[in-house]
Design an enzyme around this catalytic site. Sequence first.
Site, mmCIF file in Angstrom:
data_model
loop_
_atom_site.group_PDB
_atom_site.id
_atom_site.type_symbol
_atom_site.label_atom_id
_atom_site.label_comp_id
_atom_site.label_asym_id
_atom_site.label_seq_id
_atom_site.Cartn_x
_atom_site.Cartn_y
_atom_site.Cartn_z
ATOM 1 N N CYS A 100 0.836 -1.203 0.000
ATOM 2 C CA CYS A 100 0.000 0.000 0.000
ATOM 3 C C CYS A 100 0.873 1.256 0.000
ATOM 4 O O CYS A 100 1.506 1.559 -0.989
ATOM 5 C CB CYS A 100 -0.972 -0.042 1.177
ATOM 6 S SG CYS A 100 -2.349 1.137 1.031
ATOM 7 N N HIS A 206 -3.564 -5.500 1.139
ATOM 8 C CA HIS A 206 -2.868 -5.764 2.404
ATOM 9 C C HIS A 206 -2.832 -7.255 2.737
ATOM 10 O O HIS A 206 -3.745 -7.776 3.386
ATOM 11 C CB HIS A 206 -3.568 -5.020 3.547
ATOM 12 C CG HIS A 206 -3.358 -3.544 3.535
ATOM 13 N ND1 HIS A 206 -2.347 -2.934 4.243
ATOM 14 C CD2 HIS A 206 -4.026 -2.545 2.901
ATOM 15 C CE1 HIS A 206 -2.395 -1.623 4.056
ATOM 16 N NE2 HIS A 206 -3.416 -1.365 3.235
ATOM 17 N N GLU A 208 -1.034 -8.696 4.950
ATOM 18 C CA GLU A 208 -0.905 -8.884 6.408
ATOM 19 C C GLU A 208 -2.258 -8.853 7.112
ATOM 20 O O GLU A 208 -2.377 -9.330 8.246
ATOM 21 C CB GLU A 208 0.030 -7.823 7.002
ATOM 22 C CG GLU A 208 -0.566 -6.444 7.234
ATOM 23 C CD GLU A 208 -0.692 -5.595 5.976
ATOM 24 O OE1 GLU A 208 -1.088 -4.419 6.102
ATOM 25 O OE2 GLU A 208 -0.373 -6.095 4.877
#
Length: 232
Positions: A100, A206, A208
Site C-alpha cells: 500500500c 494488504h 498482512e
Amino acid sequence: MTLGKYIIPTEIIKLVRVGIVVFPGSNCDRDVYHTLQYTGHDPTYIWHEDHIPKYVDSIILPGGFSFADRLRAGVIASHSPIISDIQEMAKEHKPILGICNGFQILAEAGLLPGVLLPNGKQGFMCKWTNIITHQNKTPFTRTLDRGTRIPIPVANGEGRYYVDDPKKLERNGQIVFKYEYNINGSTDNIAGVCNEDGNVVGLMPHPERGAEPDINPYDHRPAMAIFEGMVA
C-alpha cells in the site's frame, strides 16, 4: 517447517531477519510485525532516519499515511535517509516488499515502475477483493502457482496504478498481481508489480490483514504464502 513444496529447517528460519521500515504516519507496521512472527520470521523495526543493520536480510515498507500523504502519497517518504540503504539492498538482490503506502514510496523512489493515482471514483476504498497471482518468480510469490486467487483486503485512496506501457511490463514479467475485477481504474487491472530483477515487489492490497484464519473469512493461505515465500 513446510511451506508449500519447500521444507525449511528450523535453524534457517531463525536466521531470517526482516526489517520493517517505520515512517511518521505508518499504521500497519505492527500488523506486519505480527504476521511475520506468525509465518516464522524474526522481524525488527527500523526508523526511517536510521541505517539498515547488516544482519537484516530483507525489508518491508508497510502501509499507512507516511507524512500524512502531503503533496501526494509516498513522495516525502521516498526522500527519507533510509531509502539509499534500500536502494543498495535492491542492487544486492535482497527481497524488498512495499504494501500500500510502501508500494507508493517504492514507486516514488524509482525502485518500481509506474505511479499510484487517486482511485477512479475519487474516494477512499476499504473492502475485500480478490487478486490473481500473475507471476511467481519473485521471493514473495514462489510458493504460489500462477493463477492463484488471493482473497485480500484493500484500503487506500490513491491506489490506481498507472504505467505508460503495460505491454512492456508484461514482456519483462514485471506484473505480479492483477485484480480479478478492476476496482479502481488501474491500468490493465494491475494490483502489484516488481522490478526487472524480481526482488523488489509492491502491491496495493494488504496481505498482512488476510494471512490468518481468524481474520480472513475466505481463505488465508494464499496471503500467508506471500510472507512464507521470503523464507523459501
